[in-house]
Design a protein around this motif. Structure first.
Motif, PDB file in Angstrom:
ATOM      1  N   THR A   1       0.837  -1.205   0.000  1.00 61.05           N
ATOM      2  CA  THR A   1       0.000   0.000   0.000  1.00 61.05           C
ATOM      3  C   THR A   1       0.871   1.254   0.000  1.00 61.05           C
ATOM      4  O   THR A   1       0.590   2.225  -0.696  1.00 61.05           O
ATOM      5  N   VAL A   2       1.948   1.196   0.800  1.00 58.46           N
ATOM      6  CA  VAL A   2       2.886   2.322   0.846  1.00 58.46           C
ATOM      7  C   VAL A   2       3.406   2.597  -0.565  1.00 58.46           C
ATOM      8  O   VAL A   2       3.423   3.749  -1.026  1.00 58.46           O
TER       9      VAL A   2
ATOM     10  N   ALA B   1      -8.673  -8.102  15.226  1.00 60.08           N
ATOM     11  CA  ALA B   1      -7.420  -8.343  15.951  1.00 60.08           C
ATOM     12  C   ALA B   1      -6.340  -8.800  14.971  1.00 60.08           C
ATOM     13  O   ALA B   1      -6.596  -9.572  14.055  1.00 60.08           O
ATOM     14  N   GLN B   2      -5.130  -8.277  15.143  1.00 56.87           N
ATOM     15  CA  GLN B   2      -4.024  -8.674  14.284  1.00 56.87           C
ATOM     16  C   GLN B   2      -2.900  -9.236  15.147  1.00 56.87           C
ATOM     17  O   GLN B   2      -2.687  -8.784  16.258  1.00 56.87           O
ATOM     18  N   THR B   3      -2.199 -10.190  14.589  1.00 58.57           N
ATOM     19  CA  THR B   3      -1.054 -10.734  15.292  1.00 58.57           C
ATOM     20  C   THR B   3       0.212 -10.070  14.756  1.00 58.57           C
ATOM     21  O   THR B   3       0.197  -9.463  13.681  1.00 58.57           O
TER      22      THR B   3
ATOM     23  N   LYS C   1       4.238 -10.019   8.040  1.00 58.89           N
ATOM     24  CA  LYS C   1       4.013 -10.593   6.723  1.00 58.89           C
ATOM     25  C   LYS C   1       3.590  -9.530   5.697  1.00 58.89           C
ATOM     26  O   LYS C   1       4.065  -9.522   4.558  1.00 58.89           O
ATOM     27  N   SER C   2       2.716  -8.627   6.125  1.00 51.37           N
ATOM     28  CA  SER C   2       2.256  -7.604   5.180  1.00 51.37           C
ATOM     29  C   SER C   2       3.222  -6.426   5.092  1.00 51.37           C
ATOM     30  O   SER C   2       3.016  -5.510   4.307  1.00 51.37           O
ATOM     31  N   GLY C   3       4.265  -6.474   5.905  1.00 50.94           N
ATOM     32  CA  GLY C   3       5.251  -5.404   5.810  1.00 50.94           C
ATOM     33  C   GLY C   3       4.786  -4.089   6.401  1.00 50.94           C
ATOM     34  O   GLY C   3       5.081  -3.021   5.882  1.00 50.94           O
ATOM     35  N   VAL C   4       4.041  -4.173   7.497  1.00 53.28           N
ATOM     36  CA  VAL C   4       3.718  -2.954   8.247  1.00 53.28           C
ATOM     37  C   VAL C   4       4.883  -2.628   9.166  1.00 53.28           C
ATOM     38  O   VAL C   4       5.211  -1.470   9.411  1.00 53.28           O
ATOM     39  N   VAL C   5       5.529  -3.682   9.666  1.00 56.70           N
ATOM     40  CA  VAL C   5       6.659  -3.534  10.590  1.00 56.70           C
ATOM     41  C   VAL C   5       7.780  -4.458  10.120  1.00 56.70           C
ATOM     42  O   VAL C   5       7.556  -5.375   9.331  1.00 56.70           O
TER      43      VAL C   5
ATOM     44  N   GLU D   1      17.795  -6.841   5.061  1.00 56.05           N
ATOM     45  CA  GLU D   1      17.249  -7.389   3.805  1.00 56.05           C
ATOM     46  C   GLU D   1      15.861  -6.845   3.499  1.00 56.05           C
ATOM     47  O   GLU D   1      15.570  -6.400   2.399  1.00 56.05           O
ATOM     48  N   LYS D   2      14.996  -6.908   4.528  1.00 56.36           N
ATOM     49  CA  LYS D   2      13.619  -6.441   4.347  1.00 56.36           C
ATOM     50  C   LYS D   2      13.588  -4.957   4.002  1.00 56.36           C
ATOM     51  O   LYS D   2      12.871  -4.540   3.105  1.00 56.36           O
TER      52      LYS D   2
END
Lengths: 389, 261
Positions: free
Chosen positions: A223-224, A308-310, A316-320, A330-331
């Motif tokens: 999304t970013v 709720a999110q884990t 996995k979605s690359g929020v953090v 790497e990420k």
């Protein structure tokens, strides 16, 4: 890439059980749960953490504004920025940002930012935001007037900074016979302006047209990337190529010696932050008029709010980014190339995280991650794929 | 049920949709926050005896809010223009909830085209110490439950919501409601000062279990509007027109007929 250390200054001692029972930590969650003795410790501790980040080599520190919530204890971020102006010796001091529509006198923001810019001798970065929907409940400002007030307050502040006073300002929402602030900003014509947003297309266009740095908050990296593409496209429409420095990703990074350990240590604090501190019902986050009907329908249909999110979901979605130094590097490389940003606004403390962990994390990011990216620019993904092929 | 027709009517440069049916004395009904998207049973009942005119406020029903619409006062002046441009006279003006507030704002400005005024569960006043539901800090379902005293009726309304409601229209309606009533929440802090100017017969109809604008609001209007009468409908919430249509129509008809004598 440049790195800023951002703090939300959460009330880390909050009773998570009480938030769960109440359903949200915003607006209606009673301040009976606030203990000023603990709060005093937290404010001093968080300022220490930001000062430590400055010493360790971050390019700047960031505070922001939220109201009536343990999610962030900075309803008037200028006070904290003022404290940091004297103790942060190297880096920039960024207020990202002040919510312009929430004040009835935007001149106070022109004055406050000018003071910080003078105090830091030109190390101030000025952030202008609309504030999230909950603030319109908290501050009693009509959300259907949010955009109008934002545009008018922005115009007034820019004039106050760049036009010699006194002069008359006469708008729909703000009227002054004498606009003549003392002091004026140290930086000329004015401090750099950054605009954090959750991805409103109006805000992205506006930031690109004004050549302001755009900061994308709390979103999956795909999304970013989409929003940054939108910014670059709007810049081209406005007749220029956006530089990667104009794009800032607001993220959270946690580094420990192994991926497994990083995940284990970060989990309770991140899940407390996302499912506790940040939890709010859709009608609180998106009051009528805060977004247009199309965005509102899209968000309502997605039914993601309040789910709720884990930590695993967020990673996995690359929020953090959470992991060993190698994984984090790497990420971050991958995300930098994917989205094409050159500024990282990084939270190293989140939720209930205690200070030892937060400081170790600052050390790790500063020594294991930042040096690797010091001279690195985003590389176009197409070329990278060509190389891999 | 009496057949109604829907037309566009213009005042100034703004077109609005107007539902109309019946014959007899003119009754203009100003709708509340949920809009005027359908012809309701109580309207049909009233149309058996009166000319019932139900205009849809600018910014409702999917119409783009006009640039001039910033607050309830703008809307009050719009309706004064509307009455003039439509040649309406001797109007029995009835407003419920947001529309009740609007009717009061119209009446304190100019009653020359009004024969009577009826406010039903009207917004517009703040009564210190009286607890009200916040219509902006609840889900659509919670808000509907808050409207009704009879919760079975609320649940039936909620169940029908998905089939009858157009999401675009209801979200656009919410926008206009917020524009008019977000802050100060559902009232005008200066309105009370001028209610004494209302010089037409006035009826106040309130549900005894109104949780949005509780009965004390009706009592406050009754104190401020000279010669007004408060009719309380038992076992009823915020919308007597829907929850107790028979009682409501009986009260209103008796009042209107008395003024027509």
């Amino acid at each position: 890439m440049q790195f800023f250390n951002m703090h939300l200054m959460p009330y880390a001692d909050v009773d998570l059980e009480a938030i769960r029972d109440h359903g949200t930590a915003w607006v209606t969650f009673s301040n009976r749960h606030y203990d000023p003795v603990k709060g005093a410790d937290l404010y001093n501790r968080y300022l220490d953490e930001l000062e430590y980040a400055d010493e360790m080599g971050f390019d700047g520190v960031v505070v922001n504004e939220h109201h009536q919530t343990p999610y962030g204890l900075m309803p008037t971020p200028g006070v904290l920025a003022g404290a940091l102006a004297r103790s942060v010796k190297r880096g920039k001091v960024a207020v990202l940002g002040r919510a312009l529509p929430l004040v009835n006198n935007p001149l106070t923001i022109a004055e406050e930012f000018a003071i910080i810019d003078n105090l830091t001798r030109g190390r101030m970065i000025a952030g202008f935001v609309r504030g999230i929907g909950a603030e319109y409940h908290a501050m009693g400002i009509n959300p259907t007037e949010s955009l109008e007030r934002f545009n008018e307050a922005h115009e007034l502040i820019m004039q106050a900074w760049t036009r010699p006073g006194p002069f008359v300002y006469s708008g729909k929402h703000y009227q002054f016979n004498y606009v003549n602030p003392w002091p004026t900003p140290y930086q000329k014509p004015h401090p750099p302006i950054w605009t954090p947003s959750q991805g409103s297309s109006q805000t992205i266009r506006w930031a690109a047209q004004n050549r302001y740095t755009y900061c994308q908050t709390l979103s999956p990296i795909a999304t970013v990337a989409k929003f940054f593409d939108m910014y670059r496209e709007e810049a081209r429409k406005a007749g220029y190529e956006a530089a990667p420095d104009q794009l800032a990703w607001s993220n959270t990074i946690y580094v420990a010696e192994s991926d497994e350990r990083a995940m284990r240590e970060a989990r309770p604090h991140m899940e407390a932050m996302i499912n506790g501190f940040f939890k709010m019902p859709v009608e609180m986050l998106l009051p009528p008029g805060y977004t247009n009907v199309e965005s509102l329908k899209r968000i309502r249909a997605a039914k993601v709010i309040g789910k709720a999110q884990t930590l695993d979901d967020l990673v996995k979605s690359g929020v953090v980014i959470i992991g060993s130094p190698e994984t984090v590097r790497e990420k971050l490389e991958e995300y930098q190339d994917l989205a094409g940003f050159n500024t990282s606004i990084t939270k190293t403390q989140f939720g209930t995280m205690p200070t030892e962990m937060a400081r170790d994390n600052i050390t790790a990011v500063a020594t294991e991650v930042i040096p690797h990216f010091r001279d690195r620019l985003p590389r176009p993904v197409d070329n990278k794929e060509a190389v891999n092929a | 049920m009496t057949k109604h027709d829907t037309t566009l009517a213009r005042a100034g440069d703004t077109d609005i949709r107007v539902m109309r049916a019946g014959e007899g004395p003119t009754l203009v009904l100003l709708h509340g926050s949920t809009g005027a998207s359908s012809w309701l049973p109580f309207m049909a009942r009233l149309a058996e005896r009166y000319t019932v005119i139900v205009p849809e406020h600018p910014g409702f029903g999917g119409s783009t809010p006009p640039d001039w619409l910033d607050n309830i006062h703008d809307l009050a002046y719009f309706y004064l223009d509307f009455f003039r441009d439509q040649g309406l006279e001797d109007i029995h003006l009835v407003g419920q909830s947001l529309g009740g507030w609007l009717a009061a704002e119209i009446a304190v400005r100019n009653t020359s085209r009004l024969k009577s005024l009826t406010l039903v569960g009207a917004a517009g006043l703040r009564v210190p110490g009286v607890e009200q539901m916040d219509p902006f800090l609840c889900t659509d379902e919670e808000r509907i439950r808050g409207f009704f005293h009879d919760q079975a009726m609320a649940e039936r309304t909620i169940a029908r919501l998905a089939e009858v409601e157009d999401e675009d229209i209801s979200l656009a309606n919410r926008f206009t409601v917020a524009r008019l009533s977000w802050s100060p929440r559902g009232h005008d802090p200066h309105l009370y000062k001028w209610l004494h100017r209302i010089d037409v017969p006035t009826l106040l109809v309130w549900g005894d279990h109104d949780r949005m604008f509780p009965l004390s609001h009706g009592e406050e209007y009754a104190r401020r509007i000279p010669g007004s009468r408060l009719a309380v409908i038992g076992e009823c919430g915020h919308i007597p027109t829907v929850e107790k249509p028979e009682e409501f129509c009986r009260e209103l008809s008796a009042f209107i007929d008395a003024t027509e004598v």
